[in-house]
Design an enzyme around this catalytic site. Structure first.
Site, mmCIF file in Angstrom:
data_model
loop_
_atom_site.group_PDB
_atom_site.id
_atom_site.type_symbol
_atom_site.label_atom_id
_atom_site.label_comp_id
_atom_site.label_asym_id
_atom_site.label_seq_id
_atom_site.Cartn_x
_atom_site.Cartn_y
_atom_site.Cartn_z
ATOM 1 N N ARG A 38 0.843 -1.199 0.000
ATOM 2 C CA ARG A 38 0.000 0.000 0.000
ATOM 3 C C ARG A 38 0.876 1.246 0.000
ATOM 4 N NH1 ARG A 38 -5.375 0.399 1.361
ATOM 5 N NH2 ARG A 38 -6.487 -1.568 1.604
ATOM 6 N N ALA A 63 -4.295 -13.935 -0.050
ATOM 7 C CA ALA A 63 -5.136 -12.891 0.537
ATOM 8 C C ALA A 63 -4.535 -12.369 1.832
ATOM 9 C CB ALA A 63 -6.533 -13.436 0.803
ATOM 10 N N LYS A 122 -13.169 -17.479 2.670
ATOM 11 C CA LYS A 122 -12.371 -18.330 1.788
ATOM 12 C C LYS A 122 -13.240 -19.032 0.756
ATOM 13 C CE LYS A 122 -8.461 -17.389 3.733
ATOM 14 N NZ LYS A 122 -7.496 -16.521 3.018
ATOM 15 N N PRO A 177 -3.965 -24.902 2.100
ATOM 16 C CA PRO A 177 -3.107 -25.413 3.176
ATOM 17 C C PRO A 177 -3.877 -25.561 4.485
ATOM 18 C CG PRO A 177 -2.665 -23.092 2.783
ATOM 19 C CD PRO A 177 -3.612 -23.533 1.711
#
Length: 230
Positions: free
Chosen positions: A44, A91, A175, A198
């Site tokens: 960012r 993410a 998710k 995972p």
């Protein structure tokens, strides 16, 4: 499969790893550089000394560029994705204690992912997108008895999670929505998409800051509380 980093010797393959300050993302950046890929990543605020330090250190391993981009800003990943062969999307960390998971966790996550994938379409060079999801997107559902087998057709039970409002339900639901949105978009646009789910991740990573789940795992190994581990 990914092609060799140097291809046939005429061009170094390039990978984009958005949001390179994260635990998994920073490990991916390091691994890709060690394998000989040119890497692009984003922050960012690239001027943030703390979040940028590990990336500055990794530049000693190979060609690494850091771009300014925001998941909530449409098109801001265009420069980072331009010319890339592969994009690895992990993410950003989820706020497990969000008061409104739908608005504060799920919607921003899906919007951010699709923002990056739209940049992939505009780039026209991306051969594959690899999305890091979670075993929570598969296994978070009411199971009775023994011998259950979960596979690619299995999804966390969103209705069960949202109706019962179980602890941290926003994480598995986010998710599921993330994966389904990515799959639908990839199918529509002809993008090769691989999703990795995972269950538990441990090990060293270059990121300057570790996140709560990592500390919880370390506390199990060390016998100390996660706050002491930190």
């Amino acid at each position: 499969d990914m092609e060799p980093a140097a291809g046939d010797g005429t061009r170094r393959k390039t990978a984009c790893v958005p949001c390179g300050y994260g635990y998994i993302a920073s490990a991916l950046v390091k691994l890709l550089l060690e394998k000989g890929y040119a890497v692009k990543t984003t922050l960012r605020n690239p001027d943030d000394v703390v979040k940028n330090k590990h990336l500055k250190d990794l530049q000693a391993l190979g060609p690494l560029e850091v771009f300014r981009a925001n998941l909530d800003e449409e098109g801001s990943f265009d420069d980072a994705v331009a010319g890339c062969d592969y994009v690895f999307f992990d993410a950003p960390p989820v706020n497990l204690h969000a008061e409104n998971p739908e608005k504060d966790v799920i919607e921003p996550a899906v919007h951010g992912l699709l923002n990056v994938m739209r940049s992939c379409v505009r780039a026209g060079t991306v051969k594959r997108v690899v999305l890091t999801s979670s075993a929570a997107a598969v296994s978070t559902l009411p199971l009775e008895g023994e011998g259950h087998v979960l596979d690619e057709e299995s999804w966390a039970d969103v209705e069960f999670l949202t109706s019962g409002k179980t602890h941290a339900w926003g994480f598995p639901v986010s998710k599921v929505h993330l994966e389904k949105a990515a799959s639908a978009f990839a199918l529509e646009k002809g993008i090769s998409l691989v999703t990795v789910c995972p269950g538990l991740m441990v090990g060293a990573a270059p990121a300057a800051k570790v996140h709560p789940s990592t500390l919880d795992v370390l506390s199990l190994l060390s016998g100390e509380s996660s706050t002491e581990t930190n």
